[in-house]
Motif scaffolding. Sequence first.
Motif, PDB file in Angstrom:
ATOM      1  N   UNK A  94       0.829  -1.205   0.000  1.00  0.00           N
ATOM      2  CA  UNK A  94       0.000   0.000   0.000  1.00  0.00           C
ATOM      3  C   UNK A  94       0.864   1.256   0.000  1.00  0.00           C
ATOM      4  N   UNK A  95       1.940   1.230   0.781  1.00  0.00           N
ATOM      5  CA  UNK A  95       2.840   2.383   0.823  1.00  0.00           C
ATOM      6  C   UNK A  95       3.526   2.590  -0.522  1.00  0.00           C
ATOM      7  N   UNK A 100      -4.254   4.264   0.532  1.00  0.00           N
ATOM      8  CA  UNK A 100      -4.526   4.277   1.971  1.00  0.00           C
ATOM      9  C   UNK A 100      -4.429   2.891   2.584  1.00  0.00           C
ATOM     10  N   UNK A 101      -4.988   1.893   1.928  1.00  0.00           N
ATOM     11  CA  UNK A 101      -4.951   0.533   2.437  1.00  0.00           C
ATOM     12  C   UNK A 101      -5.131  -0.457   1.295  1.00  0.00           C
ATOM     13  N   UNK A 102      -4.740  -1.684   1.563  1.00  0.00           N
ATOM     14  CA  UNK A 102      -4.945  -2.779   0.623  1.00  0.00           C
ATOM     15  C   UNK A 102      -5.529  -3.938   1.415  1.00  0.00           C
ATOM     16  N   UNK A 103      -6.813  -4.174   1.232  1.00  0.00           N
ATOM     17  CA  UNK A 103      -7.473  -5.230   1.983  1.00  0.00           C
ATOM     18  C   UNK A 103      -7.189  -6.594   1.345  1.00  0.00           C
ATOM     19  N   UNK A 104      -6.916  -7.610   2.161  1.00  0.00           N
ATOM     20  CA  UNK A 104      -6.562  -8.928   1.609  1.00  0.00           C
ATOM     21  C   UNK A 104      -7.653  -9.547   0.759  1.00  0.00           C
ATOM     22  N   UNK A 156     -10.379   2.617  -5.701  1.00  0.00           N
ATOM     23  CA  UNK A 156      -9.757   3.947  -5.815  1.00  0.00           C
ATOM     24  C   UNK A 156     -10.051   4.514  -7.197  1.00  0.00           C
ATOM     25  N   UNK A 157     -11.314   4.842  -7.457  1.00  0.00           N
ATOM     26  CA  UNK A 157     -11.704   5.264  -8.812  1.00  0.00           C
ATOM     27  C   UNK A 157     -11.017   6.546  -9.294  1.00  0.00           C
ATOM     28  N   UNK A 158     -10.462   7.319  -8.369  1.00  0.00           N
ATOM     29  CA  UNK A 158      -9.804   8.561  -8.772  1.00  0.00           C
ATOM     30  C   UNK A 158      -8.348   8.367  -9.192  1.00  0.00           C
TER      31      UNK A 158
END
Length: 205
Positions: A94-95, A100-104, A156-158
């Motif tokens: 994610x970094x 912001x985050x990456x959900x498994x 993250x559509x943007x």
Amino acid sequence: MSDQLSLLPDTFETTPKFKVSGRIEGIFGTSDKDDFRTDPVDFLELTFEGIPGDRHAGFTRLSGGREPWYPRGTQMCNERQVSILSSEELIKIAALMQIEELKPEWIGANFLLSGIPDLTRVPARTRLVFESGLVVRVDGDNLPCRFAGATIAQNYPDREGLDLLFAQKARGLRGLVGYVEKPGVARSGEGVVAHIPEQWIYRRS
């Protein structure tokens, strides 16, 4: 004779086997036939075929782009029954992707583990022995692809280009695939021990 001698076991520098303890932070199942995304669950019961009803379940599977040595669609042994991710490595991805985050569950995880350093780099033949008695044998690392990246991009559509960015940034961090060596039930919060086998580098002679 010299070529044979060069391959004698005592010419290899080996690393002795050892154990590393971790914990199950999350369990996810089952993905259907049209979408590899998974959903959080409290427990999973696994058989020799993997997770019953999952799109990756079965004793065999059909070869794809990862197996260029077979014609696509060749029936072969299924060594990719489950997907195992690291909570620490997801934070790194994610970094690197600046999200912001990456959900498994976005990328098809079945197990989210913590406490095992550099999980993606543990060698093939490693046994993951769960507190319940379930044993999963590691086949190897799971290469990141655009299809998984596309599911991240939907959240993250943007942002543009996240599908390709995931394939670039998640290499060596995307987790493992493996198969059930001993069936059992896994529950979130229980311990898991990685039994790392003896290792050596087989070099080109």
